[in-house]
Design an enzyme around this catalytic site. Sequence first.
Site, PDB file in Angstrom:
ATOM      1  NE  ARG A  16      -2.326  -2.209   3.098  1.00 15.72           N
ATOM      2  CZ  ARG A  16      -2.805  -2.591   4.280  1.00 15.72           C
ATOM      3  NH1 ARG A  16      -3.897  -2.033   4.754  1.00 15.72           N
ATOM      4  NH2 ARG A  16      -2.187  -3.525   4.994  1.00 15.72           N
ATOM      5  CE  LYS A  23       4.069  -1.667   6.402  1.00 14.92           C
ATOM      6  NZ  LYS A  23       2.663  -2.056   6.627  1.00 14.92           N
TER       7      LYS A  23
END
Length: 445
Positions: A16, A23
């Site tokens: 995402r 991330k």
Amino acid sequence: MSGVRAIVLAAGKGTRMKSTLPKVFHELCGRPMLWWVLCALRDAGADEIVAVISPEMEERFAALGGARGIVQKEQLGTGHALRVALEALPTRRGGRVLVTNGDMPLVTREIFTAALDAVGSGAMALVTLRSGPESSFGRVVRKGNRVERIVEVRDATLDERAIEETNAGIYAIDESAARDVVGRIGNDNAQREYYLTDAVGILAASGAGVAPVLYPEGRDLAGINDRVELAVARQRMNERLCASYMRDGVTIVDPERTYLEPELTIGRDTVIYPNTQIGRLSSIGEGCTIGPNARLSNATVGNRTEIRESVVLDSTIGDGAHVGPFAHIRGESVLADDVRIGNFVELKNARLESGSKASHLSYLGDVTVGEDTNVGAGTITCNFDGKRKNRTTIGKRALIGSNSSLVAPVEIGDDALTGAGSVVTRDVPAGERVAGNPARPLPKK
Ligand code: UD1
Ligand code: CA
């Protein structure tokens, strides 16, 4: 806290984020997300810290230092990640494992300690919080007062989605219970992943105690999945950092518009004006004025120095100096006490001795300027001859006339003078006055 082994789950792709950077290496306040998590675990007194990482993360993780990385080759879910970690670690009888998601940089030592304290004689403690209906966090299903299981939003019924108590992703587990339960987690769910959250249901069903620790400050339990959440966390972290520097005696006029990092030194009674960013282990003395609109990175600044609307990178400035507005100091420049650098002056690898001044519109690169010398407006050190960078040396008490071009390598002696508009191509001996293009000695007075 002895006998505590901390395991950080950090191998997830973090799709995402839509990034090539894994991330947990996205930064907030100058440090990767994962750095903050490791820091809080260390503060909580964990005596062994490991992180589950993906193969692509190995190099970056090693650069972070301070923890062991265990590679999870395929990211098959949080339950699988914990299993991989435990399989790589020798069994410690009677120990506890503290498991935390690696994407929660705001978690503090207190939260970890609360989870550890709550395991007690039970098998597991998990940190929970109250969330709104939009939350993506797993829902904590209770039966009566007891925690029965956790259901991920994707797998939840509408009724389950309405549950306000959610799972933070921090678990303290008795180590032998953890080893036993990870082998029993399946992947029969919407994502075909091995959910660590299923361990809660399995342990609860077996009658082992699962203690929820409801943490009131939900903001600190934010898991970061995209860049919007990262920005929110960054703001919160910056707020904390500003508060801690303010408590140490620094005045920050507008903390929401001041961007700081951990591990800075900022002396008492220094005032920081808005839109200022200070980073990379900078150190600032007492009673300074920094900003507005300043950017300092790897900068060392003495006491009572003023830096207005300017950029200072990889450089050192002494006491009582004045910089700006609109100066750019970089490339390991060193400014002694009481130096004045004014509007639109760029310094690169420049050394200015005390009391020297360059107040307007100059480029001073690869230069040494002696004490009490005045560099006139528009002076340029022509340090690059197309092949190499050459040095300019200016002595003490010299007067460099406005719009002088100093063609390096060149040396200008103590008490020398260059007239306005001089193009200095040859050394100027001490006390001599030159002018013109090319600059020639002026008749002695
Ligand atoms: C997880 C929890 C959810 C909780 C939320 C809190 C599960 C199944 N769900 O959801 O109940 O409310 O955290 O933030 O655990 N990771 C690995 N290897 C993997 C998969 C993930 O190391 O194979 C790591 C990720 O890097 C991440 C952490 O585990 O740091 C959590 O994974 P993520 O996918 O973010 O879980 P969530 O969906 O947020
Ligand atoms: Ca997450």
